[in-house]
Scaffold this motif. Sequence first.
Motif: not given
Length: 159
Positions: A30-37, A50-55, A58-67
């Motif tokens: 599980i990756h909790l953001g600040d670089n979805v890539k 890997v399950i992840y959320v953006k931090g 992580d800017f507009l180009g990265e697609k993921s939920d915040e939670e």
Amino acid sequence: MRIVVLSDTHGSIDNSILKISQLKDVDIIIHLGDNVKDAINLKEKLGIEVIYVKGNCDFLGEKSDEEKIISLNNKKFFITHGHLYDVKKDMNKIFYRGKELGANVILFGHSHVPTVVKYEDILLLNPGSPTKPRIGSNKSIGLIEIKNDHIEGEILALE
């Protein structure tokens, strides 16, 4: 079930890959953001889901939920980066949000400070940062183990 938890990798995952490779029987990351890539690269390099959320970095180009709310081994996990809950100040907001959601586990990052607390039978874990630790902490990731309906969390120092 063994779950590796990372946050705040900020574009550098080599030391995390090395540590995860040394662990046995990792079921999921599980990756909790600040670089979805980085989360996507972890999956490609390690072959582990890997399950992840953006931090907040992580800017507009990265697609993921915040939670997200996910279920693993019959346990409910509330995962978020933490910036929406002022975790650099304290854990009150994130704890009560997780409690409201019925979470057994609350995972967050953002502060770069590793934390493992069990309160009111809810595990709160911040894995710290494997790249930019703060407040005298070491570079780190988290590990959660679920055995026989029991949940344990720990911080694993890197290097």
